[in-house]
Design a protein around this motif. Sequence first.
Motif, PDB file in Angstrom:
ATOM      1  N   SER A 147     -10.199  -4.593   6.260  1.00  0.00           N
ATOM      2  CA  SER A 147     -10.677  -5.755   5.502  1.00  0.00           C
ATOM      3  C   SER A 147      -9.785  -6.987   5.672  1.00  0.00           C
ATOM      4  N   LYS A 148      -8.580  -6.796   6.188  1.00  0.00           N
ATOM      5  CA  LYS A 148      -7.650  -7.909   6.413  1.00  0.00           C
ATOM      6  C   LYS A 148      -7.081  -7.783   7.827  1.00  0.00           C
ATOM      7  N   PRO A 149      -7.842  -8.160   8.853  1.00  0.00           N
ATOM      8  CA  PRO A 149      -7.434  -7.944  10.244  1.00  0.00           C
ATOM      9  C   PRO A 149      -6.124  -8.622  10.650  1.00  0.00           C
ATOM     10  N   ASP A 150      -5.632  -9.553   9.838  1.00  0.00           N
ATOM     11  CA  ASP A 150      -4.356 -10.190  10.155  1.00  0.00           C
ATOM     12  C   ASP A 150      -3.165  -9.312   9.779  1.00  0.00           C
ATOM     13  N   GLU A 151      -3.404  -8.281   8.972  1.00  0.00           N
ATOM     14  CA  GLU A 151      -2.328  -7.378   8.565  1.00  0.00           C
ATOM     15  C   GLU A 151      -2.186  -6.256   9.584  1.00  0.00           C
ATOM     16  N   VAL A 152      -1.028  -6.229  10.234  1.00  0.00           N
ATOM     17  CA  VAL A 152      -0.752  -5.252  11.284  1.00  0.00           C
ATOM     18  C   VAL A 152       0.264  -4.235  10.765  1.00  0.00           C
ATOM     19  N   TYR A 153       0.031  -2.972  11.090  1.00  0.00           N
ATOM     20  CA  TYR A 153       0.928  -1.885  10.706  1.00  0.00           C
ATOM     21  C   TYR A 153       1.376  -1.157  11.967  1.00  0.00           C
ATOM     22  N   PHE A 154       2.561  -0.578  11.879  1.00  0.00           N
ATOM     23  CA  PHE A 154       3.087   0.213  12.985  1.00  0.00           C
ATOM     24  C   PHE A 154       3.425   1.602  12.467  1.00  0.00           C
ATOM     25  N   ALA A 155       3.142   2.592  13.278  1.00  0.00           N
ATOM     26  CA  ALA A 155       3.531   3.964  12.962  1.00  0.00           C
ATOM     27  C   ALA A 155       4.429   4.461  14.081  1.00  0.00           C
ATOM     28  N   THR A 156       5.583   4.976  13.695  1.00  0.00           N
ATOM     29  CA  THR A 156       6.462   5.640  14.641  1.00  0.00           C
ATOM     30  C   THR A 156       6.211   7.125  14.486  1.00  0.00           C
ATOM     31  N   ILE A 157       5.778   7.759  15.560  1.00  0.00           N
ATOM     32  CA  ILE A 157       5.395   9.169  15.529  1.00  0.00           C
ATOM     33  C   ILE A 157       6.299   9.956  16.467  1.00  0.00           C
ATOM     34  N   ASN A 158       6.950  10.978  15.938  1.00  0.00           N
ATOM     35  CA  ASN A 158       7.674  11.902  16.803  1.00  0.00           C
ATOM     36  C   ASN A 158       6.650  12.906  17.314  1.00  0.00           C
ATOM     37  N   VAL A 159       6.325  12.833  18.608  1.00  0.00           N
ATOM     38  CA  VAL A 159       5.233  13.632  19.159  1.00  0.00           C
ATOM     39  C   VAL A 159       5.578  15.110  19.279  1.00  0.00           C
ATOM     40  N   GLU A 160       6.848  15.465  19.191  1.00  0.00           N
ATOM     41  CA  GLU A 160       7.230  16.880  19.232  1.00  0.00           C
ATOM     42  C   GLU A 160       7.360  17.460  17.828  1.00  0.00           C
ATOM     43  N   ALA A 161       8.043  16.757  16.940  1.00  0.00           N
ATOM     44  CA  ALA A 161       8.262  17.254  15.575  1.00  0.00           C
ATOM     45  C   ALA A 161       7.050  16.999  14.676  1.00  0.00           C
ATOM     46  N   LEU A 162       6.121  16.155  15.130  1.00  0.00           N
ATOM     47  CA  LEU A 162       4.935  15.768  14.362  1.00  0.00           C
ATOM     48  C   LEU A 162       5.312  15.233  12.987  1.00  0.00           C
ATOM     49  N   LYS A 163       6.200  14.237  13.030  1.00  0.00           N
ATOM     50  CA  LYS A 163       6.578  13.487  11.838  1.00  0.00           C
ATOM     51  C   LYS A 163       6.322  12.020  12.143  1.00  0.00           C
ATOM     52  N   TYR A 164       6.027  11.245  11.106  1.00  0.00           N
ATOM     53  CA  TYR A 164       5.755   9.838  11.328  1.00  0.00           C
ATOM     54  C   TYR A 164       6.254   8.994  10.161  1.00  0.00           C
ATOM     55  N   GLU A 165       6.359   7.697  10.447  1.00  0.00           N
ATOM     56  CA  GLU A 165       6.705   6.715   9.433  1.00  0.00           C
ATOM     57  C   GLU A 165       5.843   5.478   9.685  1.00  0.00           C
ATOM     58  N   VAL A 166       5.236   4.934   8.646  1.00  0.00           N
ATOM     59  CA  VAL A 166       4.382   3.752   8.763  1.00  0.00           C
ATOM     60  C   VAL A 166       5.132   2.560   8.200  1.00  0.00           C
ATOM     61  N   ILE A 167       5.118   1.470   8.978  1.00  0.00           N
ATOM     62  CA  ILE A 167       5.821   0.253   8.602  1.00  0.00           C
ATOM     63  C   ILE A 167       4.872  -0.926   8.697  1.00  0.00           C
ATOM     64  N   PRO A 168       4.640  -1.651   7.586  1.00  0.00           N
ATOM     65  CA  PRO A 168       3.835  -2.871   7.698  1.00  0.00           C
ATOM     66  C   PRO A 168       4.621  -3.940   8.442  1.00  0.00           C
TER      67      PRO A 168
END
Length: 169
Positions: A147-168
Amino acid sequence: MKKISLLIGILLLLSACGSGMKEPTFEELKDHAYIVESTTEEGVFVNYTSFKYIENVKLRTNQGERIKPTNIKKGSLIWYEDTGEIMESYPMQGTIKQLTLYDDELSRRLEKGIAYFLNDYDMSDFIGVQLVSLEGEELIIQFKDFSKPDEVYFATINVEALKYEVIPQ
């Protein structure tokens, strides 16, 4: 006998050289691959667009093998060719006539981490998932608020441990 052994050796060498396609690099995937956000047997949602398959859609892996729509999963990396007709609804709607599933070792590794993230994180308000970078086991993807296409988020994903963190942003 030596001639037959030599001929067999040459044939084996030639078949080994031509048996596999060159695997894409991360940069090639970043520039050409799209991340499947959702899928059905009738089509995929990718690149801000809900696509249906044409009747005789060509579905293949990047190795050239034929596949079925059930081989394409949430988080899969694909390349596609659409018919060129996109309805300007939101989200947009189109038709795919050809789709290639990246099915090499690197793509499957990335797909595993992306699929874990997309299935675990509440993506109901987000759209436009894209590859950003890969350093070792750490993959960074970006996505936007629906609903707000100007808001971008990033996710850092550890592809082996399958853990992630989301950062606006």
